[in-house]
Scaffold this motif. Structure first.
Motif, PDB file in Angstrom:
ATOM      1  N   GLU A   5       0.710  -1.289   0.348  1.00  0.00           N
ATOM      2  CA  GLU A   5      -0.002   0.255  -0.182  1.00  0.00           C
ATOM      3  C   GLU A   5       0.895   1.257  -0.094  1.00  0.00           C
ATOM      4  O   GLU A   5       1.742   0.878   0.876  1.00  0.00           O
ATOM      5  N   SER A  20      -3.326   2.871  -2.959  1.00  0.00           N
ATOM      6  CA  SER A  20      -2.975   2.588  -4.008  1.00  0.00           C
ATOM      7  C   SER A  20      -2.159   0.965  -3.448  1.00  0.00           C
ATOM      8  O   SER A  20      -2.061   1.085  -1.864  1.00  0.00           O
ATOM      9  N   CYS A  21      -2.703   0.136  -4.498  1.00  0.00           N
ATOM     10  CA  CYS A  21      -2.260  -0.980  -3.457  1.00  0.00           C
ATOM     11  C   CYS A  21      -1.840  -2.053  -4.486  1.00  0.00           C
ATOM     12  O   CYS A  21      -2.113  -2.535  -5.588  1.00  0.00           O
ATOM     13  N   ALA A  22      -0.263  -1.635  -4.544  1.00  0.00           N
ATOM     14  CA  ALA A  22       0.386  -2.381  -5.893  1.00  0.00           C
ATOM     15  C   ALA A  22       0.082  -4.090  -5.512  1.00  0.00           C
ATOM     16  O   ALA A  22       0.906  -4.663  -4.422  1.00  0.00           O
ATOM     17  N   ARG A  71     -10.145  -0.357  -9.115  1.00  0.00           N
ATOM     18  CA  ARG A  71      -8.414  -1.469 -10.086  1.00  0.00           C
ATOM     19  C   ARG A  71      -8.417  -1.302 -11.167  1.00  0.00           C
ATOM     20  O   ARG A  71      -9.451  -0.769 -12.189  1.00  0.00           O
ATOM     21  N   ASP A  72      -7.396  -0.923 -12.248  1.00  0.00           N
ATOM     22  CA  ASP A  72      -7.053  -0.465 -12.844  1.00  0.00           C
ATOM     23  C   ASP A  72      -6.893  -1.453 -14.061  1.00  0.00           C
ATOM     24  O   ASP A  72      -7.109  -2.353 -13.360  1.00  0.00           O
ATOM     25  N   THR A  77      -3.180  -2.668  -9.377  1.00  0.00           N
ATOM     26  CA  THR A  77      -3.506  -2.012  -8.698  1.00  0.00           C
ATOM     27  C   THR A  77      -4.587  -1.576  -8.573  1.00  0.00           C
ATOM     28  O   THR A  77      -5.511  -1.389  -9.577  1.00  0.00           O
ATOM     29  N   TYR A  79      -7.058   0.925  -5.732  1.00  0.00           N
ATOM     30  CA  TYR A  79      -7.065   1.776  -5.418  1.00  0.00           C
ATOM     31  C   TYR A  79      -8.917   2.106  -4.156  1.00  0.00           C
ATOM     32  O   TYR A  79      -9.402   1.641  -4.657  1.00  0.00           O
TER      33      TYR A  79
END
Length: 122
Positions: A5, A20-22, A71-72, A77, A79
């Protein structure tokens, strides 16, 4: 598998933040994901969740109309957009991923990020 995060920090009441959560080591389009938070002295609670397909999102009553989970397109990622922040939103926020189980049950989640602190001042 890692969930990392970022985006925490200080905010004033009424302000906004984006988390963000990668994700690495997993394809988040295969997992349902969620954001949880835990305030000092309180139990962890889920605030927002998104289905594996991305077609459905869920929000806890306490954040409805204020927080948005997305979500991208590359699906790497997750969000959390937080608007109209309140002091009671102060907590450590964590993202989590699950293959099976219940949206709101933290025991259903297989992977967790390390958490990021948010402090909202009045």
């Amino acid at each position: 598998v890692q969930l990392v995060e970022s985006g925490g920090g200080l905010a004033q009441a009424g302000g906004s933040l984006i988390f963000s959560c990668a994700a690495s080591g997993l394809t988040i389009s295969s997992y349902a994901m969620a954001w949880f938070r835990q305030a000092p002295g309180k139990e962890r609670e889920s605030v927002a969740a998104i289905s594996a397909s991305g077609g459905s999102t869920y929000n806890a009553d306490s954040v409805k109309g204020r927080f948005t989970i997305t979500r991208d397109k590359a699906r790497t990622t997750l969000y959390l957009r937080m608007n109209s922040l309140k002091p009671e939103d102060t907590a450590v926020y964590s993202c989590a991923a699950r293959l099976t189980g219940s949206t709101w049950d933290d025991l259903s989640y297989d992977y967790w990020g390390q958490g990021t602190q948010v402090t909202v001042s009045s």
